[in-house]
Write an enzyme that holds these catalytic residues in place. Structure first.
Site, short mmCIF file in Angstrom:
data_model
loop_
_atom_site.label_atom_id
_atom_site.label_comp_id
_atom_site.label_asym_id
_atom_site.label_seq_id
_atom_site.Cartn_x
_atom_site.Cartn_y
_atom_site.Cartn_z
N LYS A 1 14.74 82.19 22.65
CA LYS A 1 13.39 83.87 22.31
C LYS A 1 14.19 84.71 22.07
O LYS A 1 13.04 85.92 21.55
CB LYS A 1 12.68 82.95 23.74
CG LYS A 1 11.69 84.80 24.21
CD LYS A 1 10.39 84.52 25.41
CE LYS A 1 10.03 84.74 26.32
NZ LYS A 1 10.59 86.52 26.60
N ASN A 2 14.71 85.31 23.25
CA ASN A 2 14.69 86.60 23.42
C ASN A 2 15.69 87.20 21.81
O ASN A 2 15.45 88.58 21.86
CB ASN A 2 15.12 87.24 24.77
CG ASN A 2 13.89 86.77 25.71
OD1 ASN A 2 13.07 86.78 25.32
ND2 ASN A 2 14.41 87.10 26.97
N ARG B 1 5.20 91.37 24.98
CA ARG B 1 6.00 93.00 25.29
C ARG B 1 6.66 93.52 23.96
O ARG B 1 7.10 94.54 24.32
CB ARG B 1 6.48 91.45 26.21
CG ARG B 1 8.34 92.79 26.92
CD ARG B 1 7.07 93.97 28.46
NE ARG B 1 8.22 94.74 28.07
CZ ARG B 1 8.46 96.05 28.10
NH1 ARG B 1 7.62 96.70 28.57
NH2 ARG B 1 9.52 96.98 28.78
N CYS C 1 4.71 89.19 30.07
CA CYS C 1 4.74 89.57 30.93
C CYS C 1 4.60 91.09 31.89
O CYS C 1 5.78 91.23 31.78
CB CYS C 1 5.41 88.76 31.88
SG CYS C 1 6.23 86.65 31.04
N ARG D 1 7.18 97.86 33.57
CA ARG D 1 7.88 97.97 32.85
C ARG D 1 7.57 99.25 31.68
O ARG D 1 7.99 99.28 30.83
CB ARG D 1 8.40 96.66 31.96
CG ARG D 1 8.46 95.45 33.06
CD ARG D 1 8.07 93.99 32.32
NE ARG D 1 9.20 93.70 31.65
CZ ARG D 1 9.37 92.42 30.78
NH1 ARG D 1 8.09 91.58 30.61
NH2 ARG D 1 9.95 92.78 29.60
N ASP E 1 11.09 103.91 28.40
CA ASP E 1 11.55 105.54 28.00
C ASP E 1 12.82 105.92 27.48
O ASP E 1 13.15 106.60 26.89
CB ASP E 1 11.18 105.97 29.75
CG ASP E 1 12.47 105.64 31.11
OD1 ASP E 1 12.02 104.87 31.03
OD2 ASP E 1 13.77 106.25 31.09
N ASP F 1 16.10 86.48 34.19
CA ASP F 1 15.00 85.53 34.57
C ASP F 1 15.49 84.16 34.82
O ASP F 1 14.22 83.17 34.82
CB ASP F 1 15.34 85.15 32.99
CG ASP F 1 14.86 86.01 31.91
OD1 ASP F 1 13.89 87.73 32.21
OD2 ASP F 1 16.22 86.48 30.75
N VAL G 1 17.32 93.68 38.54
CA VAL G 1 17.44 94.22 37.67
C VAL G 1 15.78 94.53 37.39
O VAL G 1 15.21 95.07 37.02
CB VAL G 1 17.35 93.26 36.40
CG1 VAL G 1 17.02 93.72 34.78
CG2 VAL G 1 18.52 93.05 36.86
N ARG H 1 5.19 80.91 26.24
CA ARG H 1 5.55 82.02 25.68
C ARG H 1 6.94 81.51 25.59
O ARG H 1 7.75 82.86 24.73
CB ARG H 1 5.03 83.35 26.50
CG ARG H 1 3.80 83.81 26.40
CD ARG H 1 3.47 84.36 26.13
NE ARG H 1 4.69 86.08 26.42
CZ ARG H 1 4.87 87.13 26.81
NH1 ARG H 1 4.72 87.27 27.74
NH2 ARG H 1 6.37 87.90 26.36
N1 EPU Z 1 14.16 99.66 32.11
C1 EPU Z 1 13.50 101.17 32.18
N2 EPU Z 1 13.76 101.81 30.96
C2 EPU Z 1 13.39 101.35 29.98
C3 EPU Z 1 13.49 99.53 29.65
C4 EPU Z 1 13.75 99.63 30.78
O1 EPU Z 1 13.64 101.99 33.02
O2 EPU Z 1 13.16 102.11 28.82
C5 EPU Z 1 14.56 98.99 33.12
C6 EPU Z 1 13.19 98.21 33.22
O3 EPU Z 1 12.49 98.70 33.97
C7 EPU Z 1 14.45 97.36 34.90
C8 EPU Z 1 15.88 97.48 33.34
O4 EPU Z 1 16.14 98.66 32.68
O5 EPU Z 1 14.94 97.10 35.72
C9 EPU Z 1 16.22 96.15 32.71
O6 EPU Z 1 15.35 96.43 32.23
P1 EPU Z 1 15.61 95.35 29.93
O7 EPU Z 1 14.76 96.81 29.31
O8 EPU Z 1 16.90 95.42 29.97
O9 EPU Z 1 14.46 94.38 29.86
P2 EPU Z 1 13.45 93.99 28.45
O10 EPU Z 1 14.38 94.63 27.32
O11 EPU Z 1 12.28 94.98 28.54
C10 EPU Z 1 14.57 91.86 28.21
C11 EPU Z 1 13.84 90.43 28.10
C12 EPU Z 1 13.37 89.78 29.71
C13 EPU Z 1 14.24 90.42 30.59
C14 EPU Z 1 15.56 91.89 30.68
C15 EPU Z 1 15.91 91.36 31.52
C16 EPU Z 1 13.28 90.52 26.09
C17 EPU Z 1 11.43 90.64 25.26
N3 EPU Z 1 13.08 90.57 27.25
O12 EPU Z 1 13.41 92.72 28.42
O13 EPU Z 1 12.47 88.77 29.60
O14 EPU Z 1 13.97 89.97 31.97
O15 EPU Z 1 15.72 91.70 29.11
O16 EPU Z 1 17.00 90.73 30.62
O17 EPU Z 1 13.86 90.15 25.14
C18 EPU Z 1 11.73 86.84 30.12
O18 EPU Z 1 12.04 86.48 28.52
O19 EPU Z 1 10.82 86.09 30.71
C19 EPU Z 1 12.00 87.97 29.86
C20 EPU Z 1 10.71 89.06 31.19
#
Ligand code: EPU
Length: 417
Positions: A22-23, A92, A116, A121, A124, A304, A326, A396
């Site tokens: 998915k991701n 998301r 979610c 989240r 920035d 996850d 995380v 999802r």
């Molecule tokens: N973070 C920031 N600023 C940013 C982006 C992230 O502070 O601009 C922080 C977040 O708050 C978090 C950490 O950095 O504490 C990691 O967040 P990341 O950006 O890596 O997560 P994401 O890209 O929003 C993806 C997956 C998530 C998965 C995370 C971590 C997608 C769409 N989502 O999210 O998947 O938990 O990476 O591996 O790829 C899921 O599949 O259930 C899911 C939530």
């Protein structure tokens, strides 16, 4: 609305084949719009998020043909118009439209992402990346407006190694002028998958999977065919379900290397695991030892899988401590598991779990992985039927969940609420 009904107490047995990730999929679909001709994606998972993305691309003027696990995306007629707000709010990962549209048109208007909501989240780091490449980014009435006269490669150091920010910067930088270097980049397998697709489209990206990624901008990208990597989180969820029900399951069509952290932790508990080239066999045993788990960025234990793992740890002897480094607050599954009789308390970023039997209850999935945790918990319950609402979250991220579980011998069905 539907709910999931689970009459547990049966060991899962047999084989399950894992779909594409998915991701990855939800980053690869927007990546395709950077091409000038058709991109074919194979091994696509059948998920609601993928359907929403197809809808968004069609509204922008792309031709999308989705059949089974293949999607053909012809983005040649795509237009630079604001994203349709309805579908964008459901996702998301709609934030990937920012990087992709910016890369292709030097402008984008995208509503703030949904998805979610297990905790705030921020995005920035995505915005910091776009600005470093030369874009102006403003938030107007709940939509992010991005605009650049020209995108210029530069060095970007991420304060947190964010999956989303790393991918978004790669998307925007692939067609920028000059070289972009991302330092402290995220290293998740999905990032390598996106870089592989972009390189097949003619991009020049090196170092994906390490903390330094170098993107040499090119003026144009072309179509190609790409097969999506297997979903390591789905695979890990079935591994956990197999162990929790004391079953014996072969999880097929996976990359075992992507599952090293969960494999090691389950072996530490006493689960028997055999690894093959593209599959893993998980055999449950009558009793498991308590373990401590720390969810970290890749290659650490995946956040996850933290919620599903909580359910497995209720089946271990003694007290386990599961901490998430995380997302410090990703514990919406805990009160629901407590309704099922689990002895869990949350302290700061940790759940403290005391082993014991669970009972059937009516519970609600508040997010995707919380939903998976509740399904696993329901599968362990010997008497009664567990009802899980909030199935739309589970849909999802889990392709064919009910039919897969039924094939493995579980008594699970969907019912109208
Ligand atoms: N973070 C920031 N600023 C940013 C982006 C992230 O502070 O601009 C922080 C977040 O708050 C978090 C950490 O950095 O504490 C990691 O967040 P990341 O950006 O890596 O997560 P994401 O890209 O929003 C993806 C997956 C998530 C998965 C995370 C971590 C997608 C769409 N989502 O999210 O998947 O938990 O990476 O591996 O790829 C899921 O599949 O259930 C899911 C939530």
């Amino acid at each position: 609305m539907e709910k999931l009904m689970i009459s547990g107490g049966r060991p899962l047995q047999g084989m399950v084949s894992i779909s594409g990730a998915k991701n990855s999929a939800i980053a690869l679909i927007p990546a395709a719009i950077l091409a000038e001709s058709e991109v074919i994606l194979d091994n696509l998972p059948l998920l609601s998020d993928v359907a929403v993305y197809a809808e968004i691309l069609e509204e922008l003027g792309a031709k999308v043909a989705w059949e089974g696990s293949q999607m053909r995306i012809d983005p040649s007629a795509i237009k630079s118009i604001p994203m349709p707000n309805g579908p964008v709010k459901k996702l998301r990962a709609s934030y990937y439209m920012m990087g992709a549209m910016l890369g292709r048109f030097k402008e984008a208007v995208v509503g703030l992402p949904g998805g979610c909501n297990f905790e705030p989240r921020p995005i920035d780091q995505h915005i910091k990346g776009f600005e470093a490449l030369g874009a102006t980014v403003t938030n107007e009435h709940g939509s992010i407006h991005l605009h650049a006269k020209e995108l210029r490669g530069t060095k970007i150091y991420l304060d947190v190694s964010s999956v989303g920010a790393t991918i978004n910067i790669m998307l925007a930088a692939a067609r920028a002028k000059g070289a972009t270097i991302i330092e402290n980049a995220a290293k998740e397998p999905e990032i390598i998958d996106v870089a592989t697709l972009l390189n097949s489209m003619g991009a020049v990206i090196k170092g994906a999977g390490t903390e330094t990624i170098r993107i040499e901008g090119v003026s144009e990208l072309h179509g190609c065919r790409h097969s999506i990597i297997p979903d390591r989180i789905q695979a890990g969820t079935y591994m956990i379900a197999a162990a929790a029900t004391r079953g014996d399951v072969l999880i097929d069509n996976i990359i075992p290397k992507h599952l090293e952290a969960i494999t090691a932790k389950m072996q530490e508990m006493g689960v028997v695991i055999e690894e093959f080239d593209e599959s893993i066999r998980v055999k449950g045993t009558p009793s498991y030892e308590h373990v401590d788990v720390k969810a970290l960025i890749y290659p650490g234990f995946a956040t996850d899988l933290q919620s599903p793992m909580t359910s497995l740890l209720t089946q271990a002897r003694g007290v386990s401590v599961l901490s998430d480094f995380v997302y410090s607050n990703r514990f919406k599954h805990v009160p629901e598991l407590v309704r099922m009789g689990a002895k869990i308390r949350v302290e700061g970023r940790s759940a403290i779990i005391e082993g014991g039997n669970l009972n059937a209850a009516k519970v609600k999935a508040a997010d995707l992985r919380a939903g998976a945790a509740l399904v696993i918990a329901g599968l362990t319950v010997e008497d009664g039927v567990t009802e899980v609402t909030g199935v739309e979250y589970i849909d999802r991220g889990y392709d064919h969940l009910v039919s897969n579980l039924r094939m493995l011998g579980a008594d699970v069905w969907r019912q109208s609420e």
